[in-house]
Design an enzyme around this catalytic site. Sequence first.
Site, PDB file in Angstrom:
ATOM      1  N   HIS A  12     -37.900  15.221  27.983  1.00  0.00           N
ATOM      2  CA  HIS A  12     -37.962  16.384  28.880  1.00  0.00           C
ATOM      3  C   HIS A  12     -39.206  16.210  30.192  1.00  0.00           C
ATOM      4  O   HIS A  12     -40.948  16.832  30.501  1.00  0.00           O
ATOM      5  CB  HIS A  12     -38.192  17.511  27.800  1.00  0.00           C
ATOM      6  CG  HIS A  12     -40.090  17.274  26.695  1.00  0.00           C
ATOM      7  ND1 HIS A  12     -39.453  18.559  25.790  1.00  0.00           N
ATOM      8  CD2 HIS A  12     -40.541  17.549  26.830  1.00  0.00           C
ATOM      9  CE1 HIS A  12     -40.123  17.951  24.874  1.00  0.00           C
ATOM     10  NE2 HIS A  12     -41.306  17.148  25.933  1.00  0.00           N
ATOM     11  N   HIS A  59     -46.791  22.869  25.294  1.00  0.00           N
ATOM     12  CA  HIS A  59     -47.870  21.845  26.502  1.00  0.00           C
ATOM     13  C   HIS A  59     -49.079  22.809  26.731  1.00  0.00           C
ATOM     14  O   HIS A  59     -49.148  22.898  27.717  1.00  0.00           O
ATOM     15  CB  HIS A  59     -47.309  20.763  26.930  1.00  0.00           C
ATOM     16  CG  HIS A  59     -46.795  20.364  26.924  1.00  0.00           C
ATOM     17  ND1 HIS A  59     -44.797  20.734  27.151  1.00  0.00           N
ATOM     18  CD2 HIS A  59     -46.005  18.541  26.319  1.00  0.00           C
ATOM     19  CE1 HIS A  59     -44.119  19.449  26.712  1.00  0.00           C
ATOM     20  NE2 HIS A  59     -44.619  18.472  26.540  1.00  0.00           N
ATOM     21  N   HIS A 197     -43.895   6.929  24.301  1.00  0.00           N
ATOM     22  CA  HIS A 197     -44.812   7.062  24.867  1.00  0.00           C
ATOM     23  C   HIS A 197     -46.020   7.675  24.478  1.00  0.00           C
ATOM     24  O   HIS A 197     -45.913   8.015  23.644  1.00  0.00           O
ATOM     25  CB  HIS A 197     -44.265   7.965  26.031  1.00  0.00           C
ATOM     26  CG  HIS A 197     -44.023   9.245  25.779  1.00  0.00           C
ATOM     27  ND1 HIS A 197     -43.643   9.452  24.874  1.00  0.00           N
ATOM     28  CD2 HIS A 197     -44.897  10.228  26.352  1.00  0.00           C
ATOM     29  CE1 HIS A 197     -43.098  11.450  24.881  1.00  0.00           C
ATOM     30  NE2 HIS A 197     -44.195  11.749  25.701  1.00  0.00           N
ATOM     31  N   GLU A 244     -42.654  12.725  19.433  1.00  0.00           N
ATOM     32  CA  GLU A 244     -42.139  14.231  19.430  1.00  0.00           C
ATOM     33  C   GLU A 244     -39.555  14.041  19.188  1.00  0.00           C
ATOM     34  O   GLU A 244     -39.346  14.869  19.094  1.00  0.00           O
ATOM     35  CB  GLU A 244     -41.566  14.594  20.632  1.00  0.00           C
ATOM     36  CG  GLU A 244     -43.064  14.524  21.334  1.00  0.00           C
ATOM     37  CD  GLU A 244     -43.598  15.259  23.512  1.00  0.00           C
ATOM     38  OE1 GLU A 244     -44.572  15.254  23.610  1.00  0.00           O
ATOM     39  OE2 GLU A 244     -42.395  14.678  23.523  1.00  0.00           O
TER      40      GLU A 244
END
Length: 288
Positions: A12, A59, A197, A244
């Site tokens: 996402h 977030h 990431h 995640e």
Amino acid sequence: MAKITASVYTSHVPAIGAAMDLGKTQEPYWQPLFAGYDYSKQWMKDNTPDVVFLVYNDHATAFSLEMIPTFAIGTAAQYQPADEGWGARPVPVVQGHPELASHIAQSVIQQDFDLTIVNKMDVDHGLTVPLSLMCGEKNPKTDKWPFKVIPFAVNVVQYPVPSGRRCFQLGQAIRKAVESFDENLNVQIWGTGGMTHQLQGPRAGLINKDWDNAWLDKLIDDPAATAQVPHIEYVREAGSEGIELVMWLIARGAMADVHGGPKPKVKHRFYHVPASNTAVGHMILENS
């Protein structure tokens, strides 16, 4: 009864949403990524559910670092796209399903999972980017998302975060909850976030293609073993934000084979780097 018919997995990345919103999807940098979702958009039209249970991480939008629930379920009738500092994304308001959401909360809490009940919140790119990737661009003034959404936020931002094992078990509890809802609903469960990431420090920009694809193989073939991957492996091999991926285990835990049914069909699998500084993974599994 309600039934989970499929699970969808996708990264996402916020820059994906920006590329869509700014009309950049056909630029050379972005075109290969969006081409990987062409099949998915058609599949979505052919297999439109009544409700999507969408697992994502907030977030620091709905929840600041002052209050961080480990697992939070949205029970509202609708959710506004959040302003994350540069204005809200130009996408439709997300329509909820309070009845099913409340039923899932009741059932899952009675199965000994502590959930935070959220009756009002805005939803950020973690939720709206997957909707855009799977459903295509939508005009917020004239279009609606083609299904209702139950947002399920997981803390993978601030340690301590839940283990993959706990997320996998939670998926099993969610499946049981959905199947005990006394209405004939087609439900999909989506796991979002990842893949490898890291956004800060000496390893910022880390991508680990081999690890990502091996993890996807294992998620398909042996999800119970994938659930045992420890946090330190995610951090070491997939970067600090690679954690995640435990959210994908919630969706995988809700599939039929985990409960003694047949193995799901892999309808689509896609992997691409880079999207901004993130590896993008995507997969669709159908219950047989």
